[in-house]
Structures are given as C-alpha cells and as structure tokens.
Design an enzyme around this catalytic site. Structure first.
Site, short mmCIF file in Angstrom:
data_model
loop_
_atom_site.label_atom_id
_atom_site.label_comp_id
_atom_site.label_asym_id
_atom_site.label_seq_id
_atom_site.Cartn_x
_atom_site.Cartn_y
_atom_site.Cartn_z
N ASN A 36 66.40 56.41 57.08
CA ASN A 36 67.42 56.62 58.11
C ASN A 36 67.09 55.91 59.41
OD1 ASN A 36 65.36 58.20 59.17
ND2 ASN A 36 66.40 60.15 58.86
N TYR A 39 69.36 52.06 59.16
CA TYR A 39 70.80 51.85 59.09
C TYR A 39 71.16 50.61 59.91
CZ TYR A 39 71.07 56.75 57.53
OH TYR A 39 70.91 57.93 56.85
N GLY A 40 71.85 49.69 59.30
CA GLY A 40 72.19 48.45 59.99
C GLY A 40 71.30 47.30 59.61
N GLY A 41 70.15 47.59 58.98
CA GLY A 41 69.30 46.52 58.48
C GLY A 41 68.15 46.12 59.39
N CYS A 43 67.59 43.36 61.19
CA CYS A 43 67.86 42.69 62.46
C CYS A 43 67.92 43.64 63.64
CB CYS A 43 69.16 41.88 62.35
SG CYS A 43 69.64 41.08 63.90
N HIS A 442 79.51 22.44 84.75
CA HIS A 442 78.33 22.11 85.56
C HIS A 442 78.09 23.24 86.55
CE1 HIS A 442 75.59 19.71 88.04
NE2 HIS A 442 76.28 20.16 89.09
#
Length: 458
Positions: A36, A39-41, A43, A442
C-alpha cells in the site's frame, strides 16, 4: 474464483493508465498491488518524484550557501517531511483514481500465477484466485544487491529506495556505483552538506557519454566536493560503533573508507520473483526480464508485460508509451510498436542536469557518419548568466550529408526541458536549420539552440 475481463499485476505508470482505459471500455478490471506504499508505482513513490523533489530542495540549500551543520540538518529534515507529504498525496490520488472507478477493483496482496488465465492473490487476510482472458504484468524493477562481504549484515547500507526514508542527514556517505542513479544522489546529498565519495568499479566515468562530456561532469562534481574514485573494487564492509568501514581496492592497492552511510547504486533488475511465471508459460530472457515482442506480448499471446519488468530503458515515460502500444493493439490499428523508439531523450538530474537524445559524437563516428559538431559554453547563454548557473555546455551532432540532427548532449541549467525541443526536431526529421532559425522567447535556455546551431555551416 472471481472472473474479470483483465488482470493487471502492479500499480505502475503503464498499468494504472491501462486500467482506466480498459475500465472506460466497460471491461471489469482487477489491479493487484502488493504494497500500500506503492500505489501509483515506482515513479511517484520511490524514484522520479521524490528524488527530483529532494534535488530541488538541495539546490535551494546550496543557493543559500548554508554552512552551519545545524541549519543543514534542519533543511534536510524539512525536505524529507515535505517529500513524504508529496508522495503520500500523489499515492492517495492514484489509488482513488482506480479504486473509485466502478469497473476497477484493487486487490492488496502478492500475485502469483496459477495458470495462464489464473492469478492467486495472497494477503494477510486471505488467498483469492482471480481469472481473466487477458493479463498484464507491470511489476517494475528492484535494486540489485551485489555480492560483497558484510553488505547484508550492515546496519548502515541503503538502496535507492530505502535511503529516501532516512530521516537523518548522513555526515559521510559512500555511494557504490557511479551510474546515473548514484550521481544524482551524490549531487543531492553533497548539496545538503554530506561528505560524499563515489566508488565506481569501471575505468571510465559515465562510460556511455563522450569523453569531453564526461570530463566536464567529473570536473563540476569534483568542484562541488564530491570525491569520485574510478577502478574502485569494493571488497567488504564491517560495522563499527560510529558507522561502517568500507574496504576497497584501486589498481591493486587496498584502501579503507570510514562512513556512517552506504548507498548501493549498482543497478536494478526486473521484479519477477514470486510471480511463478512458469505456471503461465511466460518466458524470461538471458537478463531475467520478461520476453516481449514489438507489441509487448509475452511468449503467451494473451499476457502482456509493461514497464521495467520487460527490461530495456527504465523510465516512467517508457512505461507510459507501453500503455499506448497496448491500447493500440487492443482498440486501435496496432501500428504503434517498440521499434518506434529510435530517439528517446533522458536526463540525469545532477546540478546542472545532463540531458541527451540520439547519438553521441563517438557513436556517430563509429556508425560511419560524416558529421559536423557544434558546441556552446553555458557561460555564453544570457539566461545562464541571469540565473548565475554557467557551468557546462551544449553539444550537437549533425549529419554533414543531410544536415539532419543526429543527437545532442546538453550539460547545463534547464537542459531537461530544452532537450525535448531537440528530440522533437529529430523525430520530425528537421534539418538543424529548423532550430537555428526558430524564434524563441527571451531570455531562455531554449534560445541558445539558435547560437548552438549557428556555428554549423549549412
């Protein structure tokens, strides 16, 4: 046994995005995640987001030129707390995105194949058997633990995952491995105030880069106080009351390093342990990654693999593109495939960041191209002067026969953004004059592409 239209093992970028896609096509989807905290992996929990957040916070510390150790510790403690809050927020958001969808059910537990259509989910509470006509594996990768004496017994050894939970700033940090992950952490912790030593086993520093690039990175990191040792073979570790003693050899000479923290940055391997892939007939390659074809199908046609578990480039944006390939395979014309990934850019978030796309100068020459090389010092860029970040340079490789851009390496402030413009120009097969004559805002780092390519004659 509960039957679904699809089972997704792992909550990574490719898997979670695919889950919503399938659910929106009215598929009943089971997503299995063993932790738990994931969640989301990878990264958002233990890689891109938390490390780049810490890199940003560490840079703020450096800008303030903080020298007081107590203030440094306070900055680090605050950064860790804010990192934890950020990842917790993103983790909950990712969980809600799936769990609140009427066609998705999230299972907490460890997945293992029973057959090519059945997966067992084992949790603390129960064992559940799930079945589906299509299964997708998205279990990511895990840190490689090298076979070094004392490394598993030491109380002071961390991986790139576990060090993110370390609440106390290391005073003396040894990093085993001088690759991109190791150098990112070296840059982060040095800027927070740690003494950092990098032990690289190979004879070349960041070996895949051109030597002028590698030398420039080496010089910048060394000037920041990072001690980089090449040809350093680590022999063993032994804990003491103060920390640990790390024994290593350089050119046959025995050396010792006394530190309080050791970070293993010796690579990552596909996370397949416990999946019982044999029961499903899913084959691995010689490196232990799941074998896939150009459309990410495994040796079993109704089972796919996405993300790091299939080997290759370990980037979250590759996992996202894996989702696009599978989506096209299931619901589109199936024309998108892995062979499309000819020029994938990447960035190493040291300070300044090192970013690259396409061929290096050395690679272009090895392939037999007749080339033109452009270089521009970062100190010549108005934006770099404005933000007082003048280390590094830009470098581009152009095909002398076609004027097409073959590659670029940007070692300068904001290179992680600018490299995407070069990548798109290459993907569109534009000549270098496309960027040379483009109108940029710029003052920006992007407009330096005008000057970089202006040095090449069309």
């Amino acid at each position: 046994m509960t039957t679904f239209d699809a089972i997704i093992i792992g909550f990574g970028k490719g898997g979670k995005t695919l889950a919503v896609e399938l659910a929106n096509h009215n598929w009943r989807v089971a997503v299995i995640e063993r932790s738990n905290k994931m969640y989301g992996g990878t990264c958002i929990n233990i890689a891109c987001i938390p490390t780049k957040f810490l890199a940003h916070q560490a840079k703020q510390v450096q800008v303030k030129e903080v020298q007081d150790p107590k203030v440094q510790l306070a900055h680090y403690d605050q950064a860790i707390q804010q990192k934890d809050e950020l990842t917790a927020f993103l983790r909950q958001k990712n969980y809600n995105n799936l769990a609140q969808h009427e066609n998705i059910q999230v299972f907490d537990g460890t997945a293992s194949f029973v057959s090519d259509h059945e997966v067992q989910v084992t949790s603390n509470k129960e064992i559940t058997i799930l079945s589906a006509p299509r299964i997708f594996i998205n279990t990511g990768a895990e840190a490689v633990i090298p076979n070094i004496a004392g490394i598993r017994k030491s109380q002071h050894v961390y991986t790139s995952t576990s060090i993110l939970d370390k609440k106390k700033l290391p005073k003396k940090l040894a990093i085993i491995g001088g690759g991109y992950i190791g150098l990112e952490f070296a840059s982060i912790y040095r800027q927070f105030g740690s003494e950092v030593t990098v032990l690289e086993g190979g004879p070349k520093f960041i070996a895949r880069e051109d030597r002028d690039v590698a030398d420039a990175v080496y010089d910048v990191l060394s000037k920041k106080g990072i001690d980089i040792k090449l040809n350093a073979k680590v022999i063993g570790l032994k804990d003491t009351q103060e920390g640990t003693v790390l024994s290593y050899e350089v050119a046959g000479n025995a050396e010792e390093l006394h530190v309080d923290t050791v970070l293993l940055a010796t690579g990552r391997k596909p996370n397949v342990d416990g999946l019982n892939l044999e029961a499903a007939g899913v084959k691995l390659d010689e490196r232990g990654a799941i074998q896939v074809d150009a459309h990410l199908r495994t040796s079993v046609p109704h089972i796919w693999a996405l993300g790091d578990v299939k080997g290759g480039l370990q980037f979250t944006y590759i996992s996202l593109d894996d989702y696009r390939i599978v989506k096209g395979d299931l619901f589109g014309n199936g024309t998108r495939h892995t062979a499309d990934r000819i020029n994938v850019s990447y960035s190493m978030f040291i300070d300044p960041p090192l970013s690259r796309v396409g061929l290096s100068e050395e690679e272009a020459r090895q392939k037999g191209y007749s080339i033109k090389v452009a270089k521009l010092p970062a100190a010549a860029i108005p934006r770099a002067r404005l933000i007082q970040e003048t280390d590094g340079f830009m470098k581009a490789i152009v095909d002398a026969d076609t004027n097409k851009i073959l590659g670029a390496t940007l070692f300068c402030a904001e290179s992680s953004e600018v490299i995407n413009m070069v990548s798109m120009a290459i993907q569109m097969e534009q000549p270098f004059t496309f960027l040379r004559d483009h109108i940029f805002t710029h003052p920006t780092m992007g407009e330096a592409l005008n000057d970089l390519f202006f040095s090449i004659k069309a």
